[in-house]
Design a protein around this motif. Structure first.
Motif, PDB file in Angstrom:
ATOM      1  N   THR A  59      16.902 -26.423  -0.279  1.00 53.44           N
ATOM      2  CA  THR A  59      17.149 -25.429  -1.322  1.00 53.44           C
ATOM      3  C   THR A  59      18.135 -24.383  -0.842  1.00 53.44           C
ATOM      4  N   LEU A  60      17.919 -23.903   0.375  1.00 52.14           N
ATOM      5  CA  LEU A  60      18.809 -22.902   0.964  1.00 52.14           C
ATOM      6  C   LEU A  60      20.231 -23.444   1.074  1.00 52.14           C
ATOM      7  N   LEU A  61      20.340 -24.680   1.542  1.00 51.58           N
ATOM      8  CA  LEU A  61      21.647 -25.305   1.712  1.00 51.58           C
ATOM      9  C   LEU A  61      22.346 -25.482   0.360  1.00 51.58           C
ATOM     10  N   GLY A  62      21.584 -25.952  -0.629  1.00 50.53           N
ATOM     11  CA  GLY A  62      22.158 -26.162  -1.961  1.00 50.53           C
ATOM     12  C   GLY A  62      22.627 -24.872  -2.599  1.00 50.53           C
ATOM     13  N   ASP A  63      21.808 -23.829  -2.499  1.00 50.22           N
ATOM     14  CA  ASP A  63      22.166 -22.539  -3.093  1.00 50.22           C
ATOM     15  C   ASP A  63      23.394 -21.930  -2.416  1.00 50.22           C
ATOM     16  N   ALA A  64      23.488 -22.083  -1.090  1.00 48.56           N
ATOM     17  CA  ALA A  64      24.654 -21.565  -0.375  1.00 48.56           C
ATOM     18  C   ALA A  64      25.896 -22.408  -0.679  1.00 48.56           C
ATOM     19  N   ALA A  65      25.702 -23.726  -0.754  1.00 48.91           N
ATOM     20  CA  ALA A  65      26.833 -24.630  -0.984  1.00 48.91           C
ATOM     21  C   ALA A  65      27.496 -24.391  -2.334  1.00 48.91           C
ATOM     22  N   LYS A  66      26.702 -24.080  -3.351  1.00 48.07           N
ATOM     23  CA  LYS A  66      27.312 -23.871  -4.670  1.00 48.07           C
ATOM     24  C   LYS A  66      28.136 -22.586  -4.694  1.00 48.07           C
ATOM     25  N   GLY A  67      27.719 -21.578  -3.926  1.00 47.96           N
ATOM     26  CA  GLY A  67      28.512 -20.367  -3.823  1.00 47.96           C
ATOM     27  C   GLY A  67      29.846 -20.635  -3.149  1.00 47.96           C
ATOM     28  N   TRP A  68      29.797 -21.416  -2.065  1.00 52.91           N
ATOM     29  CA  TRP A  68      31.020 -21.777  -1.348  1.00 52.91           C
ATOM     30  C   TRP A  68      31.922 -22.641  -2.218  1.00 52.91           C
ATOM     31  N   LEU A  69      31.338 -23.632  -2.900  1.00 52.10           N
ATOM     32  CA  LEU A  69      32.118 -24.577  -3.688  1.00 52.10           C
ATOM     33  C   LEU A  69      32.904 -23.882  -4.795  1.00 52.10           C
ATOM     34  N   ALA A  70      32.261 -22.971  -5.491  1.00 55.49           N
ATOM     35  CA  ALA A  70      32.930 -22.276  -6.596  1.00 55.49           C
ATOM     36  C   ALA A  70      34.145 -21.492  -6.100  1.00 55.49           C
ATOM     37  N   VAL A  71      33.984 -20.775  -4.986  1.00 56.32           N
ATOM     38  CA  VAL A  71      35.090 -19.989  -4.434  1.00 56.32           C
ATOM     39  C   VAL A  71      36.182 -20.907  -3.879  1.00 56.32           C
ATOM     40  N   PHE A  72      35.770 -21.985  -3.229  1.00 51.13           N
ATOM     41  CA  PHE A  72      36.728 -22.953  -2.670  1.00 51.13           C
ATOM     42  C   PHE A  72      37.593 -23.559  -3.777  1.00 51.13           C
ATOM     43  N   LEU A  73      36.956 -24.027  -4.846  1.00 47.17           N
ATOM     44  CA  LEU A  73      37.695 -24.627  -5.964  1.00 47.17           C
ATOM     45  C   LEU A  73      38.594 -23.596  -6.640  1.00 47.17           C
ATOM     46  N   ALA A  74      38.072 -22.388  -6.812  1.00 50.15           N
ATOM     47  CA  ALA A  74      38.867 -21.334  -7.446  1.00 50.15           C
ATOM     48  C   ALA A  74      40.107 -21.024  -6.619  1.00 50.15           C
ATOM     49  N   ASN A  75      39.949 -20.981  -5.299  1.00 50.48           N
ATOM     50  CA  ASN A  75      41.084 -20.724  -4.411  1.00 50.48           C
ATOM     51  C   ASN A  75      42.148 -21.808  -4.529  1.00 50.48           C
ATOM     52  N   ARG A  76      41.692 -23.049  -4.452  1.00 53.29           N
ATOM     53  CA  ARG A  76      42.632 -24.173  -4.479  1.00 53.29           C
ATOM     54  C   ARG A  76      43.361 -24.261  -5.824  1.00 53.29           C
ATOM     55  N   LEU A  77      42.612 -24.216  -6.908  1.00 59.33           N
ATOM     56  CA  LEU A  77      43.206 -24.374  -8.233  1.00 59.33           C
ATOM     57  C   LEU A  77      44.038 -23.157  -8.636  1.00 59.33           C
ATOM     58  N   SER A  78      43.639 -21.980  -8.160  1.00 61.24           N
ATOM     59  CA  SER A  78      44.413 -20.778  -8.460  1.00 61.24           C
ATOM     60  C   SER A  78      45.774 -20.833  -7.776  1.00 61.24           C
ATOM     61  N   GLU A  79      45.800 -21.366  -6.557  1.00 60.56           N
ATOM     62  CA  GLU A  79      47.075 -21.511  -5.845  1.00 60.56           C
ATOM     63  C   GLU A  79      47.995 -22.471  -6.584  1.00 60.56           C
ATOM     64  N   GLN A  80      47.430 -23.586  -7.052  1.00 59.82           N
ATOM     65  CA  GLN A  80      48.234 -24.580  -7.751  1.00 59.82           C
ATOM     66  C   GLN A  80      48.766 -24.044  -9.077  1.00 59.82           C
ATOM     67  N   ALA A  81      47.923 -23.274  -9.782  1.00 65.52           N
ATOM     68  CA  ALA A  81      48.317 -22.737 -11.084  1.00 65.52           C
ATOM     69  C   ALA A  81      48.976 -21.366 -10.963  1.00 65.52           C
TER      70      ALA A  81
END
Length: 226
Positions: A59-81
């Protein structure tokens, strides 16, 4: 077009944050719904009250991973766009709000400590480590999980400002996002703060919570009289 992409990223971040790993993991492992016992909080700490450390860790890993994933995707896609950093900051807040007020649980979620840590990892690993170290030091010294989370929430934005343009780039929008997350996290701990002031907060490794998870009982077999 940029506005549409930005709004889509923010909405996707909120939905990612709304995934209730405490409930998902508990159901997958045949445990009681974490909303039915203890603090009724769908988070790793309450899942741990079942005595299943594996479920709590997942549970701890999943909750932390979703926080990281959202920021990671936002960073990558924001750079591209070629979107401003403010979009990443809004996604960071959105994924945290998704956990605290999840769409899939009727907007009644957890306190957000693990997800906030995941967000910090997505922003900067060293910032996340400094904040996690604060949590660990307070937990070791004072034996209060809630107090550790409160202190970590207070120090996270301070660390970001102090380390800005030294250990990591200082982005005003991210500073505002981290501060907003910290304020919400503190608000979510208002009951814990009250118990700490009254000396009624339970310590790590202390007496078990009054509310214990429901236990599955085996049916009693009745012997037939010949």
């Amino acid at each position: 077009m940029s506005i549409i992409i930005a709004l889509a990223l923010i909405a996707a971040s909120y939905l990612i944050g709304s995934i209730p790993f405490a409930v998902v993991v508990s159901r997958a492992m045949g445990l009681a719904d974490p909303r039915s016992f203890g603090s009724r909080n769908p988070g790793a700490t309450n899942v741990l009250r079942t005595g299943n450390k594996t479920a709590a860790a997942l549970t701890l890993l999943g909750d932390a991973a979703k926080g990281w994933l959202a920021v990671f995707l936002a960073n990558r896609l924001s750079e591209q766009a070629q979107l401003p950093m403010a979009v990443v900051a809004l996604c960071a807040v959105a994924v945290f709000l998704g956990h605290v007020f999840p769409l899939f649980l009727g907007f009644k979620g957890g306190k957000g400590v693990a997800t906030a840590l995941g967000v910090l990892v997505g922003i900067n690993v060293w910032l996340a480590l400094a904040t996690a170290a604060t949590w660990a030091i307070v937990a070791y010294a004072m034996r209060y999980s809630s107090l550790s989370s409160i202190c970590a929430a207070i120090f996270a934005p301070l660390f970001y400002v102090l380390g800005g343009n030294v250990a990591w780039p200082l982005e005003p929008s991210l500073m505002i996002a981290i501060t907003a997350i910290s304020i919400i996290l503190l608000f979510r701990h208002k009951a814990n703060i009250s118990r700490l002031l009254q000396g009624k907060e339970s310590r790590i490794g202390g007496a078990a919570d009054k509310h214990t998870p429901p236990q599955k009982t085996k049916p009693i077999r009745r012997e037939r009289h010949k």
